[in-house]
Design a protein around this motif. Structure first.
Motif, PDB file in Angstrom:
ATOM      1  N   LEU A  82      -6.612  16.985  -2.520  1.00  0.00           N
ATOM      2  CA  LEU A  82      -7.984  17.178  -2.988  1.00  0.00           C
ATOM      3  C   LEU A  82      -7.918  17.195  -4.515  1.00  0.00           C
ATOM      4  O   LEU A  82      -7.686  18.249  -5.130  1.00  0.00           O
ATOM      5  CB  LEU A  82      -8.567  18.492  -2.440  1.00  0.00           C
ATOM      6  CG  LEU A  82     -10.009  18.780  -2.781  1.00  0.00           C
ATOM      7  CD1 LEU A  82     -10.934  17.669  -2.285  1.00  0.00           C
ATOM      8  CD2 LEU A  82     -10.427  20.112  -2.183  1.00  0.00           C
ATOM      9  N   PRO A  83      -8.077  16.011  -5.174  1.00  0.00           N
ATOM     10  CA  PRO A  83      -7.857  15.902  -6.619  1.00  0.00           C
ATOM     11  C   PRO A  83      -8.780  16.779  -7.462  1.00  0.00           C
ATOM     12  O   PRO A  83      -8.360  17.303  -8.498  1.00  0.00           O
ATOM     13  CB  PRO A  83      -8.103  14.427  -6.926  1.00  0.00           C
ATOM     14  CG  PRO A  83      -8.142  13.726  -5.623  1.00  0.00           C
ATOM     15  CD  PRO A  83      -8.430  14.739  -4.576  1.00  0.00           C
ATOM     16  N   SER A  84     -10.021  16.969  -7.037  1.00  0.00           N
ATOM     17  CA  SER A  84     -10.951  17.737  -7.858  1.00  0.00           C
ATOM     18  C   SER A  84     -10.504  19.195  -8.034  1.00  0.00           C
ATOM     19  O   SER A  84     -10.795  19.816  -9.048  1.00  0.00           O
ATOM     20  CB  SER A  84     -12.359  17.678  -7.266  1.00  0.00           C
ATOM     21  OG  SER A  84     -12.350  18.257  -5.966  1.00  0.00           O
ATOM     22  N   LEU A  85      -9.770  19.734  -7.072  1.00  0.00           N
ATOM     23  CA  LEU A  85      -9.263  21.111  -7.170  1.00  0.00           C
ATOM     24  C   LEU A  85      -7.754  21.145  -7.433  1.00  0.00           C
ATOM     25  O   LEU A  85      -7.186  22.219  -7.562  1.00  0.00           O
ATOM     26  CB  LEU A  85      -9.569  21.878  -5.890  1.00  0.00           C
ATOM     27  CG  LEU A  85     -11.048  22.095  -5.594  1.00  0.00           C
ATOM     28  CD1 LEU A  85     -11.223  22.762  -4.238  1.00  0.00           C
ATOM     29  CD2 LEU A  85     -11.679  22.948  -6.685  1.00  0.00           C
ATOM     30  N   ASN A  86      -7.140  19.969  -7.467  1.00  0.00           N
ATOM     31  CA  ASN A  86      -5.694  19.851  -7.662  1.00  0.00           C
ATOM     32  C   ASN A  86      -4.916  20.599  -6.567  1.00  0.00           C
ATOM     33  O   ASN A  86      -3.928  21.271  -6.824  1.00  0.00           O
ATOM     34  CB  ASN A  86      -5.291  20.346  -9.057  1.00  0.00           C
ATOM     35  CG  ASN A  86      -3.972  19.738  -9.482  1.00  0.00           C
ATOM     36  OD1 ASN A  86      -3.616  18.633  -9.062  1.00  0.00           O
ATOM     37  ND2 ASN A  86      -3.222  20.453 -10.302  1.00  0.00           N
ATOM     38  N   TRP A  87      -5.395  20.466  -5.335  1.00  0.00           N
ATOM     39  CA  TRP A  87      -4.756  21.092  -4.181  1.00  0.00           C
ATOM     40  C   TRP A  87      -4.156  20.022  -3.287  1.00  0.00           C
ATOM     41  O   TRP A  87      -4.631  18.889  -3.218  1.00  0.00           O
ATOM     42  CB  TRP A  87      -5.774  21.856  -3.340  1.00  0.00           C
ATOM     43  CG  TRP A  87      -6.251  23.151  -3.919  1.00  0.00           C
ATOM     44  CD1 TRP A  87      -5.816  23.791  -5.032  1.00  0.00           C
ATOM     45  CD2 TRP A  87      -7.292  23.951  -3.373  1.00  0.00           C
ATOM     46  NE1 TRP A  87      -6.505  24.941  -5.229  1.00  0.00           N
ATOM     47  CE2 TRP A  87      -7.424  25.078  -4.219  1.00  0.00           C
ATOM     48  CE3 TRP A  87      -8.119  23.851  -2.272  1.00  0.00           C
ATOM     49  CZ2 TRP A  87      -8.342  26.074  -3.980  1.00  0.00           C
ATOM     50  CZ3 TRP A  87      -9.035  24.848  -2.046  1.00  0.00           C
ATOM     51  CH2 TRP A  87      -9.154  25.948  -2.886  1.00  0.00           C
ATOM     52  N   ARG A  88      -3.158  20.449  -2.542  1.00  0.00           N
ATOM     53  CA  ARG A  88      -2.569  19.582  -1.521  1.00  0.00           C
ATOM     54  C   ARG A  88      -2.475  20.394  -0.230  1.00  0.00           C
ATOM     55  O   ARG A  88      -1.935  21.503  -0.218  1.00  0.00           O
ATOM     56  CB  ARG A  88      -1.169  19.112  -1.943  1.00  0.00           C
ATOM     57  CG  ARG A  88      -0.551  18.150  -0.930  1.00  0.00           C
ATOM     58  CD  ARG A  88       0.803  17.601  -1.354  1.00  0.00           C
ATOM     59  NE  ARG A  88       1.807  18.655  -1.367  1.00  0.00           N
ATOM     60  CZ  ARG A  88       2.502  19.018  -2.425  1.00  0.00           C
ATOM     61  NH1 ARG A  88       2.307  18.433  -3.587  1.00  0.00           N
ATOM     62  NH2 ARG A  88       3.393  19.974  -2.355  1.00  0.00           N
ATOM     63  N   ALA A  89      -3.024  19.841   0.849  1.00  0.00           N
ATOM     64  CA  ALA A  89      -2.910  20.470   2.168  1.00  0.00           C
ATOM     65  C   ALA A  89      -1.776  19.775   2.913  1.00  0.00           C
ATOM     66  O   ALA A  89      -1.702  18.542   2.945  1.00  0.00           O
ATOM     67  CB  ALA A  89      -4.216  20.331   2.947  1.00  0.00           C
ATOM     68  N   GLU A  90      -0.873  20.574   3.457  1.00  0.00           N
ATOM     69  CA  GLU A  90       0.274  20.029   4.191  1.00  0.00           C
ATOM     70  C   GLU A  90       0.270  20.573   5.608  1.00  0.00           C
ATOM     71  O   GLU A  90      -0.008  21.756   5.833  1.00  0.00           O
ATOM     72  CB  GLU A  90       1.596  20.434   3.526  1.00  0.00           C
ATOM     73  CG  GLU A  90       1.749  19.961   2.107  1.00  0.00           C
ATOM     74  CD  GLU A  90       3.008  20.500   1.465  1.00  0.00           C
ATOM     75  OE1 GLU A  90       3.379  19.952   0.423  1.00  0.00           O
ATOM     76  OE2 GLU A  90       3.616  21.466   1.992  1.00  0.00           O
ATOM     77  N   GLY A  91       0.577  19.731   6.535  1.00  0.00           N
ATOM     78  CA  GLY A  91       0.752  20.132   7.929  1.00  0.00           C
ATOM     79  C   GLY A  91       2.113  19.657   8.397  1.00  0.00           C
ATOM     80  O   GLY A  91       2.556  18.569   8.040  1.00  0.00           O
ATOM     81  N   ARG A  92       2.796  20.490   9.187  1.00  0.00           N
ATOM     82  CA  ARG A  92       4.119  20.120   9.664  1.00  0.00           C
ATOM     83  C   ARG A  92       4.253  20.516  11.127  1.00  0.00           C
ATOM     84  O   ARG A  92       3.902  21.637  11.521  1.00  0.00           O
ATOM     85  CB  ARG A  92       5.188  20.822   8.846  1.00  0.00           C
ATOM     86  CG  ARG A  92       6.596  20.555   9.359  1.00  0.00           C
ATOM     87  CD  ARG A  92       7.639  21.098   8.447  1.00  0.00           C
ATOM     88  NE  ARG A  92       7.675  22.557   8.505  1.00  0.00           N
ATOM     89  CZ  ARG A  92       8.560  23.299   7.856  1.00  0.00           C
ATOM     90  NH1 ARG A  92       9.453  22.740   7.085  1.00  0.00           N
ATOM     91  NH2 ARG A  92       8.540  24.600   7.960  1.00  0.00           N
ATOM     92  N   VAL A  93       4.762  19.588  11.927  1.00  0.00           N
ATOM     93  CA  VAL A  93       5.061  19.842  13.333  1.00  0.00           C
ATOM     94  C   VAL A  93       6.557  19.636  13.512  1.00  0.00           C
ATOM     95  O   VAL A  93       7.117  18.651  13.028  1.00  0.00           O
ATOM     96  CB  VAL A  93       4.275  18.889  14.264  1.00  0.00           C
ATOM     97  CG1 VAL A  93       4.644  19.123  15.707  1.00  0.00           C
ATOM     98  CG2 VAL A  93       2.783  19.050  14.050  1.00  0.00           C
ATOM     99  N   ARG A  94       7.189  20.572  14.206  1.00  0.00           N
ATOM    100  CA  ARG A  94       8.628  20.478  14.457  1.00  0.00           C
ATOM    101  C   ARG A  94       8.895  20.683  15.938  1.00  0.00           C
ATOM    102  O   ARG A  94       8.219  21.468  16.590  1.00  0.00           O
ATOM    103  CB  ARG A  94       9.384  21.551  13.672  1.00  0.00           C
ATOM    104  CG  ARG A  94       9.219  21.422  12.181  1.00  0.00           C
ATOM    105  CD  ARG A  94       9.932  22.508  11.447  1.00  0.00           C
ATOM    106  NE  ARG A  94      11.364  22.206  11.499  1.00  0.00           N
ATOM    107  CZ  ARG A  94      12.317  23.053  11.161  1.00  0.00           C
ATOM    108  NH1 ARG A  94      12.016  24.262  10.772  1.00  0.00           N
ATOM    109  NH2 ARG A  94      13.572  22.706  11.217  1.00  0.00           N
TER     110      ARG A  94
END
Length: 146
Positions: A82-94
């Motif tokens: 999300l560039p406007s807030l400089n955030w990155r959402a990450e999801g991980r499945v193991r």
């Protein structure tokens, strides 16, 4: 590969500040030696052309890899920025996956093809199942003399 049960699957997510210049730190790939491995017996159908002692050590290692019940954690990661807030959402499945086999890194001319044929001959089962299907399931299979 064997599918893991749903109880062993994990899902995680997080939101973190986005930084463009991130590098992954992977561990260095290393190889182990089989010089101290006890040699396997000659494969059943290798009476005319026998494997050499060093090939039998590689065969023993291959058979132990095929019999292994160790799991590898398979991981899938997805991210969205999300560039406007400089955030990155990450999801991980193991999930744990039972992995057999490995890398045969013997030198050129060592006989990796012969060793591979040896494991085919020496292993009566593949992944716990007989190599040949039962007679009542043979319809549709091409018969061989191998």
């Amino acid at each position: 590969r064997e599918a893991a049960s749903h109880e062993n699957i994990s899902f995680e997510w997080r939101i973190v500040p986005h930084i463009e210049k991130q590098t992954a730190n992977f561990s260095k790939l290393s190889f182990t030696s089989n010089k101290n491995t006890q040699p396997a017996a000659q494969p059943p159908n290798f009476s005319k052309y026998k494997l050499r002692p060093e090939q039998l050590r590689s065969l023993a290692w291959m058979l132990s890899q095929e019999a292994s019940i160790d799991s590898f954690m398979e991981e899938e990661v997805c991210e969205s920025i999300l560039p406007s807030l400089n955030w990155r959402a990450e999801g991980r499945v193991r999930r744990p996956v039972r992995v057999r086999g490995g890398i045969i890194a013997d030198e050129v001319g060592f006989g990796k093809t012969a060793i591979t044929l040896g494991i085919i001959d020496a292993a009566p089962k593949v992944n716990g199942d007989p190599i040949y299907p039962p007679e009542n399931m043979m319809e549709g299979f091409i018969k061989t003399n191998a």
